[in-house]
Scaffold this motif. Structure first.
Motif, PDB file in Angstrom:
ATOM      1  N   ASP A  61       0.814  -1.134   0.069  1.00  0.00           N
ATOM      2  CA  ASP A  61       0.133   0.009   0.285  1.00  0.00           C
ATOM      3  C   ASP A  61       0.780   1.280   0.007  1.00  0.00           C
ATOM      4  OD1 ASP A  61       0.870   0.362   2.713  1.00  0.00           O
ATOM      5  OD2 ASP A  61      -0.877  -0.737   3.441  1.00  0.00           O
ATOM      6  N   ALA A  62       0.203   2.444  -0.148  1.00  0.00           N
ATOM      7  CA  ALA A  62       1.071   3.582  -0.284  1.00  0.00           C
ATOM      8  C   ALA A  62       1.705   4.055   1.017  1.00  0.00           C
ATOM      9  CB  ALA A  62      -0.185   4.759  -0.443  1.00  0.00           C
ATOM     10  N   VAL A  63       1.194   3.641   2.132  1.00  0.00           N
ATOM     11  CA  VAL A  63       2.158   3.886   3.176  1.00  0.00           C
ATOM     12  C   VAL A  63       3.497   2.852   3.427  1.00  0.00           C
ATOM     13  CG1 VAL A  63       2.071   3.726   6.039  1.00  0.00           C
ATOM     14  CG2 VAL A  63       0.305   4.746   4.610  1.00  0.00           C
ATOM     15  N   ARG A  64       3.220   1.698   3.088  1.00  0.00           N
ATOM     16  CA  ARG A  64       4.414   0.902   3.408  1.00  0.00           C
ATOM     17  C   ARG A  64       5.175   1.248   1.960  1.00  0.00           C
ATOM     18  NH1 ARG A  64       4.170  -5.646   3.236  1.00  0.00           N
ATOM     19  NH2 ARG A  64       6.526  -6.024   3.398  1.00  0.00           N
ATOM     20  N   LEU A  68       6.089   4.111   0.902  1.00  0.00           N
ATOM     21  CA  LEU A  68       6.666   5.552   1.169  1.00  0.00           C
ATOM     22  C   LEU A  68       7.867   4.883   2.339  1.00  0.00           C
ATOM     23  CD1 LEU A  68       7.029   8.320   1.294  1.00  0.00           C
ATOM     24  CD2 LEU A  68       5.254   8.432   2.890  1.00  0.00           C
ATOM     25  N   ASN A  69       7.380   4.273   3.134  1.00  0.00           N
ATOM     26  CA  ASN A  69       8.309   3.699   4.535  1.00  0.00           C
ATOM     27  C   ASN A  69       9.391   2.879   3.638  1.00  0.00           C
ATOM     28  OD1 ASN A  69       6.673   4.791   6.281  1.00  0.00           O
ATOM     29  ND2 ASN A  69       5.795   2.895   6.680  1.00  0.00           N
ATOM     30  N   GLU A  70       9.351   1.948   2.694  1.00  0.00           N
ATOM     31  CA  GLU A  70      10.329   1.409   1.782  1.00  0.00           C
ATOM     32  C   GLU A  70      11.333   2.514   1.391  1.00  0.00           C
ATOM     33  OE1 GLU A  70       8.527  -1.522  -0.506  1.00  0.00           O
ATOM     34  OE2 GLU A  70       7.869  -2.687   0.931  1.00  0.00           O
ATOM     35  N   GLN A  98      11.675   5.428   1.970  1.00  0.00           N
ATOM     36  CA  GLN A  98      12.702   6.284   2.849  1.00  0.00           C
ATOM     37  C   GLN A  98      13.542   5.478   3.802  1.00  0.00           C
ATOM     38  OE1 GLN A  98       9.336   7.443   5.703  1.00  0.00           O
ATOM     39  NE2 GLN A  98       9.135   9.040   4.716  1.00  0.00           N
TER      40      GLN A  98
END
Length: 635
Positions: free
Chosen positions: A597-600, A602-604, A606
């Motif tokens: 998903d979009a949050v994961r 983004l975390n990846e 970063q």
């Protein structure tokens, strides 16, 4: 001019003799040798030398730090040559970064220092209810480690400046979206792996060795069949605890401490207050400050309209995590416990009164004074055990320097025995057996001091082994001095073939069985690449990734994930597993992972950018080491 020297040559020679000979009498040739060895550079950064003494001291501090943070760790690992080498590498890196920080005019502000100190869990635990640091406990903690607050904070400032050198490079790292997606795809890839293991134990029964083979193996590996070099030693340790054990504080000293530190302070007026805190960073914008102050003024109006709602509003609106759940209650405190603006406001209030808005370094406070008291002093008889312990500790700290000098003199003046020093200072003479790597027998678990590199070097040097005299006082971490003397020495000797024949046989059979297992795996890989085996020859396939090894050895996982796959055809890979033999892997593509998903996602990205930044920072550090001509001189 030179006639003056020529005409007075005899006078000059006499003067030189007067200067040189006494120094040999007092220190001996070995003193000069020891000084030369300790001052010998082990590394250089530019024109600055790093001596063996500095290296030893840095490693001793590192060992003490790691041992304190990991109580169950095997100190033998911390004292290994690899560990010492890592310490030297860190020492060189610190010098390089210090030079770079100095050239770049980098320094840490007071605010940055305070924030860094409070990141330390031990220091953070010393905070008072209002969030300020308990200065007395903080100083006591550092004093127990042989440091003043100024020394410790100077070290933290220097560390912050060094970290800032590479932090800017790491923080500026950027990874394009396409590169991040490609790296994440490779990192999270899964592959189906069916292994077949070829163990040495499966081939051992078929291995036969002759007496000639055993003798040849023994001769070839003679150095591996030696008894370890050992020394029986005695040693004494002087530390603050030993000094304190010999001190009995007088009645007058106890009562003076009680009057100054218990009676007077405990009778000081104490106040109890509650507060509502709205956080306001020091670097907040003007608009943000205005917004927070406006919110504080609304809250102040509410609590003044109905003071009974103070606790309710504190629970729902205060941003102080330590007191909000308690309705803003800060418990009892005296002067000096809170930051100055907060303290001045509290001690200017009457009981039950509510303050105006008070601004401190933490933000904006609304304070209600809930009670005032002037407690009775704790009776002397009740406080006496605690006071006696503290006074004894303080007296021991003051007396330690005197006893340390006496200890150094005694072990030097009566160098054939440690008994006089032990008797004079109330110490115990310990005995143990040590090897070059540390203690053996019961002492191995009994005394961590026996793993100290400085002690082992003092034992295993030619002079100590031959003359069996007391070592000079060795300074260890935590205000400790040690002297050691060799009682008996057993050199390393080659064990006769007859005594180790069974061990030689076992090792030779193991070596040949391992070679047979590897050869069998290599042959199987060649055959299976063209003619796949029966299903029973392989274990059940498992889905392997870089995060989930599914029980496979790390070497097998690396080989499986790096195998080249073409289309749907499997790859057959042989992996050498060292003492465990070898394995042949059938590797196929695994299912693609589900789109994150979009949050994961983004975390990846970063996290990958952070890792990329660390890599760039390490490359920059390498360039700095070249720029400042950093070199390690020891093998």
């Amino acid at each position: 001019m030179f006639d003056v020297f020529r005409n007075n040559m005899k006078v000059l020679m006499a003067l030189l003799m007067l200067l040189i000979i006494p120094s040999f009498v007092f220190f001996g040739i070995e003193g000069y040798t020891r000084f030369r060895d300790q001052s010998e550079p082990v590394a250089r950064v530019g024109g600055e030398r790093i001596t063996r003494t500095e290296w030893d001291a840095a490693h001793r501090r590192e060992v003490e730090r790691l041992a304190a943070s990991m109580p169950g760790v095997d100190r033998a690992l911390l004292e290994s040559e690899d560990s010492r080498r890592a310490t030297l590498e860190r020492l060189v890196t610190e010098r390089v970064l210090a030079r770079a920080a100095q050239d770049m005019r980098l320094m840490a502000t007071d605010r940055r220092l305070a924030a860094e100190l409070l990141r330390d869990p031990t220091i953070a635990s010393l905070r008072k209810p209002d969030g300020t640091l308990d200065v007395q406990r903080y100083q006591d903690l550092l004093r127990a480690q042989g440091m003043t607050a100024e020394q410790f904070e100077a070290g933290v400032r220097a560390d912050l400046a060094r970290r800032a050198v590479t932090q800017a490079v790491a923080d500026s790292a950027f990874m394009p979206k396409a590169s991040a997606e490609w790296a994440a795809q490779a990192f999270f890839e899964r592959r189906e792996v069916a292994p077949a293991f070829f163990r040495p134990a499966d081939h051992a029964a078929a291995i036969s060795v002759s007496d000639a083979d055993l003798k040849a193996f023994y001769d070839e590996h003679a150095e591996e069949f030696r008894t370890p070099e050992q020394a029986d030693i005695e040693y004494v340790v002087l530390d603050p605890q030993a000094v304190a054990a010999r001190i009995t504080p007088s009645e007058a000293e106890l009562r003076d401490y009680y009057r100054q530190n218990v009676a007077d302070t405990s009778r000081a007026e104490q106040r109890r207050a509650s507060h509502i805190l709205l956080l306001l960073p020091a670097d907040a914008s003007a608009d943000e400050k205005a917004r927070v102050r406006g919110e504080a003024e609304q809250l102040l109006a509410e609590v003044r309209r109905d003071p009974k709602r103070f606790a309710e509003l504190a629970r729902t609106r205060s941003q102080d995590p330590g007191s909000a759940a308690k309705g803003g209650d800060l418990d009892w405190f005296g002067r000096g416990a809170m930051v100055k603006p907060f303290e001045d406001a509290v001690f200017a209030l009457q009981k039950g009164q509510i303050s105006d808005i008070v601004e401190s370094e933490f933000g904006l406070h609304i304070i209600q004074l809930t009670d005032v008291r002037q407690p009775e002093a704790e009776p002397f008889d009740k406080a006496r055990p605690r006071i006696e312990t503290e006074v004894r500790r303080q007296l021991a700290q003051r007396r330690f320097a005197e006893d340390a000098e006496r200890f150094s003199n005694l072990v030097y003046e009566q160098s054939d025995t440690l008994a006089p020093a032990a008797q004079a200072l109330g110490l115990t003479v310990h005995r143990a057996t040590v090897e070059r790597t540390g203690p053996v027998g019961a002492a191995a678990a009994a005394d961590a001091l026996l793993r100290e590199p400085a002690l082992l070097r003092a034992v295993f040097n030619e002079e100590a082994l031959s003359q069996k005299r007391n070592s000079a006082a060795i300074e260890l971490g935590g205000n400790r001095l040690l002297s050691v003397r060799v009682l008996a020495h057993r050199p390393s000797e080659r064990r006769p073939f007859e005594a180790v024949a069974s061990e030689v046989r076992q090792r030779l059979v193991q070596q040949r069985a391992r070679a047979a297992a590897v050869e069998a795996a290599r042959a199987a890989q060649t055959q299976w690449s063209t003619q796949p085996p029966a299903a029973s020859a392989l274990r059940t396939p498992v889905l392997v990734s870089r995060q989930d090894a599914q029980g496979l050895p790390p070497a097998a996982v690396r080989a499986a994930m790096s195998a080249r796959l073409e289309g749907d055809a499997p790859a057959w890979v042989m992996v050498d597993l060292g003492a465990d033999g070898a394995a042949v892997l059938r590797v196929r593509r695994g299912p693609s992972r589900e789109a994150p998903d979009a949050v994961r996602l983004l975390n990846e990205r970063q996290e990958l950018a952070r890792l990329w930044g660390e890599g760039e920072a390490q490359a920059y550090l390498g360039a700095l080491r070249q720029r400042y001509k950093a070199e390690i001189l020891v093998k």
